[in-house]
Design a protein around this motif. Structure first.
Motif, PDB file in Angstrom:
ATOM      1  N   UNK A 527      35.961  41.034  15.452  1.00  0.00           N
ATOM      2  CA  UNK A 527      35.453  40.957  14.145  1.00  0.00           C
ATOM      3  C   UNK A 527      34.882  42.159  13.321  1.00  0.00           C
ATOM      4  N   UNK A 528      34.515  43.146  14.110  1.00  0.00           N
ATOM      5  CA  UNK A 528      34.006  44.538  13.531  1.00  0.00           C
ATOM      6  C   UNK A 528      35.378  44.942  12.853  1.00  0.00           C
ATOM      7  N   UNK A 529      36.506  45.039  13.680  1.00  0.00           N
ATOM      8  CA  UNK A 529      37.510  45.612  13.091  1.00  0.00           C
ATOM      9  C   UNK A 529      38.262  45.129  11.881  1.00  0.00           C
ATOM     10  N   UNK A 530      38.201  43.707  11.982  1.00  0.00           N
ATOM     11  CA  UNK A 530      38.643  42.905  10.831  1.00  0.00           C
ATOM     12  C   UNK A 530      37.842  43.269   9.444  1.00  0.00           C
ATOM     13  N   UNK A 531      36.628  43.045   9.765  1.00  0.00           N
ATOM     14  CA  UNK A 531      35.590  43.575   8.600  1.00  0.00           C
ATOM     15  C   UNK A 531      36.127  45.001   7.992  1.00  0.00           C
ATOM     16  N   UNK A 532      36.185  45.882   8.971  1.00  0.00           N
ATOM     17  CA  UNK A 532      36.409  47.323   8.615  1.00  0.00           C
ATOM     18  C   UNK A 532      37.771  47.345   7.728  1.00  0.00           C
ATOM     19  N   UNK A 533      38.718  46.634   8.147  1.00  0.00           N
ATOM     20  CA  UNK A 533      39.994  46.654   7.441  1.00  0.00           C
ATOM     21  C   UNK A 533      39.824  45.948   6.199  1.00  0.00           C
ATOM     22  N   UNK A 534      39.210  44.706   6.163  1.00  0.00           N
ATOM     23  CA  UNK A 534      38.987  44.195   4.957  1.00  0.00           C
ATOM     24  C   UNK A 534      38.265  45.113   3.904  1.00  0.00           C
ATOM     25  N   UNK A 535      37.398  45.663   4.383  1.00  0.00           N
ATOM     26  CA  UNK A 535      36.441  46.740   3.458  1.00  0.00           C
ATOM     27  C   UNK A 535      37.433  47.651   2.780  1.00  0.00           C
ATOM     28  N   UNK A 536      38.571  48.329   3.831  1.00  0.00           N
ATOM     29  CA  UNK A 536      39.331  49.342   3.362  1.00  0.00           C
ATOM     30  C   UNK A 536      40.266  48.701   2.210  1.00  0.00           C
ATOM     31  N   UNK A 537      40.830  47.357   2.502  1.00  0.00           N
ATOM     32  CA  UNK A 537      41.616  47.079   1.484  1.00  0.00           C
ATOM     33  C   UNK A 537      40.902  46.704   0.140  1.00  0.00           C
ATOM     34  N   UNK A 538      39.552  46.330   0.310  1.00  0.00           N
ATOM     35  CA  UNK A 538      38.853  46.224  -0.916  1.00  0.00           C
ATOM     36  C   UNK A 538      38.720  47.560  -1.648  1.00  0.00           C
ATOM     37  N   UNK A 539      38.467  48.594  -0.728  1.00  0.00           N
ATOM     38  CA  UNK A 539      38.358  49.991  -1.680  1.00  0.00           C
ATOM     39  C   UNK A 539      39.868  50.445  -2.291  1.00  0.00           C
ATOM     40  N   UNK A 540      40.861  49.751  -1.680  1.00  0.00           N
ATOM     41  CA  UNK A 540      42.123  49.996  -2.254  1.00  0.00           C
ATOM     42  C   UNK A 540      42.610  49.284  -3.460  1.00  0.00           C
ATOM     43  N   UNK A 541      41.767  48.325  -3.673  1.00  0.00           N
ATOM     44  CA  UNK A 541      42.293  47.404  -4.772  1.00  0.00           C
ATOM     45  C   UNK A 541      42.248  48.131  -6.224  1.00  0.00           C
ATOM     46  N   UNK A 699      35.419  42.716  -6.950  1.00  0.00           N
ATOM     47  CA  UNK A 699      36.674  43.173  -6.305  1.00  0.00           C
ATOM     48  C   UNK A 699      37.421  42.128  -5.263  1.00  0.00           C
ATOM     49  N   UNK A 700      36.778  41.506  -4.651  1.00  0.00           N
ATOM     50  CA  UNK A 700      37.241  40.528  -3.637  1.00  0.00           C
ATOM     51  C   UNK A 700      37.959  39.277  -4.260  1.00  0.00           C
ATOM     52  N   UNK A 701      37.766  38.913  -5.606  1.00  0.00           N
ATOM     53  CA  UNK A 701      38.421  37.780  -5.882  1.00  0.00           C
ATOM     54  C   UNK A 701      39.800  37.994  -6.469  1.00  0.00           C
ATOM     55  N   UNK A 702      40.551  36.954  -6.323  1.00  0.00           N
ATOM     56  CA  UNK A 702      41.775  36.708  -6.983  1.00  0.00           C
ATOM     57  C   UNK A 702      41.814  37.106  -8.497  1.00  0.00           C
ATOM     58  N   UNK A 703      42.877  37.637  -9.183  1.00  0.00           N
ATOM     59  CA  UNK A 703      42.811  37.865 -10.551  1.00  0.00           C
ATOM     60  C   UNK A 703      42.555  36.486 -11.364  1.00  0.00           C
ATOM     61  N   UNK A 704      41.491  36.662 -12.312  1.00  0.00           N
ATOM     62  CA  UNK A 704      41.173  35.531 -12.982  1.00  0.00           C
ATOM     63  C   UNK A 704      41.718  35.713 -14.656  1.00  0.00           C
ATOM     64  N   UNK A 705      41.821  34.399 -15.248  1.00  0.00           N
ATOM     65  CA  UNK A 705      41.987  34.732 -16.769  1.00  0.00           C
ATOM     66  C   UNK A 705      40.733  35.145 -17.408  1.00  0.00           C
ATOM     67  N   UNK A 706      41.005  35.868 -18.367  1.00  0.00           N
ATOM     68  CA  UNK A 706      39.865  36.501 -19.240  1.00  0.00           C
ATOM     69  C   UNK A 706      40.071  36.728 -20.515  1.00  0.00           C
ATOM     70  N   UNK A 707      39.369  36.496 -21.512  1.00  0.00           N
ATOM     71  CA  UNK A 707      39.567  36.927 -22.801  1.00  0.00           C
ATOM     72  C   UNK A 707      38.403  37.741 -23.776  1.00  0.00           C
ATOM     73  N   UNK A 708      38.849  38.408 -24.411  1.00  0.00           N
ATOM     74  CA  UNK A 708      37.958  39.617 -25.146  1.00  0.00           C
ATOM     75  C   UNK A 708      37.675  39.400 -26.483  1.00  0.00           C
ATOM     76  N   UNK A 709      36.387  39.004 -27.005  1.00  0.00           N
ATOM     77  CA  UNK A 709      36.059  38.965 -28.377  1.00  0.00           C
ATOM     78  C   UNK A 709      35.745  40.353 -29.006  1.00  0.00           C
ATOM     79  N   UNK A 850      37.121  37.358   4.857  1.00  0.00           N
ATOM     80  CA  UNK A 850      38.202  38.510   4.688  1.00  0.00           C
ATOM     81  C   UNK A 850      38.846  38.707   3.691  1.00  0.00           C
ATOM     82  N   UNK A 851      39.440  40.105   3.325  1.00  0.00           N
ATOM     83  CA  UNK A 851      40.155  40.325   2.027  1.00  0.00           C
ATOM     84  C   UNK A 851      41.361  41.082   2.596  1.00  0.00           C
ATOM     85  N   UNK A 852      42.588  40.713   2.149  1.00  0.00           N
ATOM     86  CA  UNK A 852      43.649  41.370   2.646  1.00  0.00           C
ATOM     87  C   UNK A 852      44.244  41.446   4.051  1.00  0.00           C
ATOM     88  N   UNK A 853      43.691  40.739   5.015  1.00  0.00           N
ATOM     89  CA  UNK A 853      43.921  40.930   6.300  1.00  0.00           C
ATOM     90  C   UNK A 853      43.715  39.557   7.013  1.00  0.00           C
TER      91      UNK A 853
END
Length: 895
Positions: A527-541, A699-709, A850-853
């Protein structure tokens, strides 16, 4: 080994046994002679034999005298399990004395239990307050939650007009609406952010509670424009106002607006989302505190900002209330088809919802995971202590045999071990409760974004801790207690503690305990290893922005009393001032920045039909100045950005991100497409450009639609000023902070930082999780290693003679070490297989965290397995190597 003059010594010892009563000599005389002969055979000098005789003489005189005073036990002696309260008190005192004679073991055991029980108590305190504790309402079974569906067909929240419609039905005796917000309070130490809830007058009628002081809102306060009033919560009354008894009638300023406090909330109610603390409940008449749009929101069916709770009318069941809401949903769909077609209304019982239907699942999963982790740590501690106590019990086999020989029943002997373990558990548990109390009090200081919560150790937590102490003491004390009670008395008296044979059952039990430790350790390390790899993947987003070159400062024009044109003038002045800072190359304004929750709006997209729900989508948006994309480094992919032709009063234009372009129009010919607000058929907005994606909510969510005014067309009441520099962005922070009050002294600085630090702060919760799992997994590894070390040390000590013979017959010391380690590795492999199976069972629960793992990532699993194998090998090799290095002659003599 038999001493050459043992015959003469045995005759002398037999003569000494005449001091014992005859009934005792007949029952145990031969066993005592054999035990004396064994001990005599281990002596190597006249001095050692003299010391043995001295101890034997003293023991014989004291024990024989005691037996003569007590007399021969009858058939009911000790009752097989104890002799009443006096006997129990005697056993407790004995356990205390025995533990005091082994301070190293006692301190270590108490420390392990304090950590294990303390961690469980702390987690239970939080989980109980958030997820388990019954709500403090009157007859909570009559309270229900009512939700309108979101645009995607899931229960979400309600519009204020829909609340009025619900209140008009006859299935509820009372209906209330609440809406969370924040405000700037002009406190004694300057402006301070406080949590607020806009609440209707019927709120306490629904909950069946009464204010602690003063009164609640009346029906006159449900009308916008009436006197703005507030009720302060009991926790905030004490924390923010020092429990001021003269609080009633006091006028405070929120967002620059005067509000009068008329009451203090119920004692047991921290807020609508208890234990999350609401500082102030604001009346509907005080909605101007939140700005003109919040006032207008009271009449807008397209804005779902309120949560609705209701109390069932007498005799009305949940199913009847749901039927009435189905009828209401159908009527609203007919009257307001674009806003409510396909939008159901769902009624939940109070026991079905904790916070929100869309959030409860994840919260229970996180609570379950936290509980599982700390329970695993406690199981490790119990398995380790059970092994150590089992070893201590085997070493005390002579003592327990003598007790049995003197008439103590098997139950009485087992009780001694259980009392010893319960004393350890009680001591460790009490210390653990103190640690848990401090840990819970330390929660607000953690660098994670959690709201103020009313959480503390109460009678429920105390009861849980007491039960946990008892279960823990029995759990790790039962195995040695049962083993000691079943031990053969005659064999124990013949053998001594170093040569006594270990039964096959005891060996299997110790191996099982080691396997359990290894299995649990593997799950925690994985569990610790998976969370660490997930955090590393988030840093690389890829954030889509130039985070290293951008700094920001957040302010709020509305809280400074600036609205409409005044706010835009102040914004323009602030942008000019920041642009003049040396090193700034670009500057812009935005209502929100990437990876931050913000506004969304129900939107109808031309030529797009959602798969479920209504004909509209909930679309995140940001209001930005024309220079925003260049300042942030967000690339233009198609079309154009905002320019000077986009003016207030002209055609409203928007820019969308790449995900919105692909989802709604397939990414083809996007400029010129149209979208509009739901319920406003004449409000079409033209898409003029497509820009690259940036994280919308996190950072952890999948790409979402967005609009700008554009700020030029829509204005900006609160938000961020972002500045780009060619140097280090952190060097801009001081200058940015200084420019805000220069422009307007009343402008608050809500926050500031660099984009890099903002993204890093968004990962704080993940870092805390990785650190916590790392600590727990390290503790698990240490406990497993200690367990293996203790088992191997005990085993080689019992097999000293066998190992000595092997070495004396020519066996290589390295082969002896390999033989011992190989036996342990087999047990470790069993534990690893069990741990892998347990991890596979838990994998579905961990998937959403988890994110990316993957939950069973092969690389992480292999690394965790090899780590534990290496630790196990080292823990077994050290005592095995030491035993193999012993002089074989000495080993044979000592055996």
């Amino acid at each position: 080994m038999r001493h050459p003059r043992s015959g003469r010594h045995e005759k002398l010892f037999r003569g000494l046994l005449l001091l014992y009563p005859s009934w005792f000599r007949r029952s145990y005389g031969e066993e005592m002679v054999a035990l004396f002969g064994t001990r005599l055979g281990r002596t190597g000098s006249a001095r050692e034999r003299g010391a043995l005789w001295w101890r034997t003489l003293g023991d014989t005189l004291s024990n024989a005298a005691a037996l003569h005073r007590r007399g021969r036990p009858g058939p009911t002696y000790d009752g097989g399990g104890g002799g009443g309260m006096d006997s129990l008190v005697h056993d407790i005192r004995y356990a205390l004395r025995h533990l005091a004679r082994a301070p190293g073991f006692t301190i270590g055991a108490v420390a392990l239990l304090a950590i294990g029980i303390g961690a469980n108590t702390a987690v239970f305190t939080v989980v109980d307050a958030l997820l388990l504790r019954p709500p403090p309402w009157h007859r909570p079974e009559e309270v229900v939650f009512v939700y309108q569906d979101s645009d995607d067909g899931e229960p979400q929240s309600c519009s204020f007009p829909a609340y009025r419609d619900m209140a008009g039905t006859d299935v509820f005796s009372a209906v209330a609406a609440t809406s969370l917000a924040t405000a700037a309070w002009d406190g004694p130490d300057g402006p301070q952010q406080v949590s607020t809830e806009y609440t209707t007058a019927s709120y306490l009628d629904v909950l069946g509670l009464a204010p602690l002081r003063g009164r609640w809102f009346g029906p006159e306060h449900d009308v916008p424009g009436a006197a703005p009033v507030a009720v302060v919560s009991a926790p905030a009354w004490r924390k923010l106002f020092g429990a001021d008894p003269d609080i009633l009638g006091r006028s405070i300023r929120l967002n620059g607006q005067p509000v009068t406090i008329i009451g203090v909330g119920p004692e047991k109610l921290a807020g609508t989302y208890d234990p999350q603390v609401t500082d102030l409940w604001l009346s509907i008449s005080a909605t101007l505190v939140g700005g003109s749009f919040r006032v207008a929101n009271l009449e807008r069916r397209e804005d779902h900002w309120y949560d609705v709770r209701a109390r069932l009318a007498p005799g009305v069941a949940l199913e009847q209330a749901q039927g009435a809401m189905d009828v209401l949903a159908a009527r609203l769909a007919e009257e307001f088809p674009e806003l409510n077609r396909g939008r159901d209304i769902t009624v939940f019982g109070a026991g079905q919802v904790r916070f929100h239907p869309g959030q409860d699942g994840q919260m229970f999963a996180i609570g379950g995971l936290l509980s599982a982790v700390v329970i695993a740590v406690l199981v490790l501690a119990c398995a380790n202590l059970a092994n150590l106590l089992l070893v201590r019990g085997l070493e005390r086999s002579g003592e327990t045999a003598v007790r049995r020989a003197l008439g103590a029943g098997a139950g009485r002997v087992a009780r001694l071990f259980l009392i010893e373990s319960l004393v350890l558990a009680l001591t460790g548990g009490l210390i653990g409760m103190l640690l848990a109390r401090q840990a819970v009090a330390f929660l607000p200081a953690l660098p994670i974004p959690i709201p103020d919560m009313a959480i503390g150790v109460d009678w429920r937590v105390a009861g849980f801790s007491i039960v946990l102490m008892a279960c823990t003491g029995i759990l790790f004390g039962l195995a040695p207690a049962v083993h000691s009670a079943r031990e053969d008395v005659a064999r124990a008296l013949r053998d001594d503690r170093r040569t006594a044979s270990v039964g096959r059952g005891a060996s299997r039990l110790r191996a099982l305990l080691v396997a359990i430790q290894v299995a649990v350790s593997l799950v925690l390390v994985l569990g610790a290893g998976l969370l660490a790899r997930s955090l590393s993947a988030l840093r690389d987003v890829d954030t889509g922005v130039d985070a290293e070159r951008v700094a920001f400062v957040q302010t709020n024009f509305g809280q400074a009393g600036l609205t409409g044109p005044e706010a835009m003038v102040a914004l323009d002045e602030l942008l000019v001032a920041v642009a003049a800072i040396p090193g700034v190359t670009d500057v812009a304004a935005a209502s929100r920045i990437p990876a931050e929750s913000g506004g969304s709006t129900t939107t109808v997209v031309e030529d797009y039909v959602p798969q479920a729900g209504t004909d509209a989508v909930e679309l995140d948006f940001a209001v930005v100045s024309p220079e925003y994309f260049r300042t942030m480094g967000i690339p233009l992919l198609e079309g154009r950005l905002f320019d000077s032709d986009d003016v207030r009063g002209g055609q409203t234009v928007v820019v969308v991100n790449e995900t919105a372009a692909r989802r709604f129009w397939g990414g083809v010919d996007v400029p010129g497409r149209r979208l509009r607000a739901q319920g406003r058929p004449d409000s079409w907005r033209i898409v003029v450009g497509v820009v690259g994606d940036t994280p919308v909510g996190s950072l952890a969510e999948a790409a979402q639609p967005m609009m700008y005014f554009s700020t030029v067309q829509n204005g900006l009441g609160a938000g961020y000023v972002v500045a780009r520099t060619d140097g280090a962005s952190s060097e801009l922070l001081g200058a940015l902070r200084a420019e805000v009050p220069r422009v307007r002294a009343s402008l608050p600085i809500v926050s500031q930082g660099t984009m890099a630090s903002h993204f890093s702060a968004g990962l704080t919760s993940q870092r805390v999780g990785v650190a916590a799992m790392g600590v727990f997994s390290l503790l698990a590894i240490v406990l497993a290693a200690l367990g293996i070390y203790a088992v191997v040390s005990f085993s080689v000590a019992r097999r000293a003679g066998e190992l000595g013979i092997r070495i004396a017959l020519g066996a290589e010391r390295s082969s002896v070490v390999r033989m011992v380690v190989r036996e342990v590795v087999a047990t470790v492999l069993v534990g690893l297989v069990a741990g892998a199976a347990l991890a596979a069972l838990l994998a579905p629960q961990a998937r959403g965290l988890l994110f990316g793992v993957r939950p069973l990532d092969p690389t992480t699993f292999l690394g965790s397995t090899l780590l534990l194998l290496g630790v196990a090998w080292l823990a077994a090799w050290v005592p095995a190597r030491r035993a193999a290095g012993t002089d074989p002659v000495h080993a044979l003599r000592s055996s």
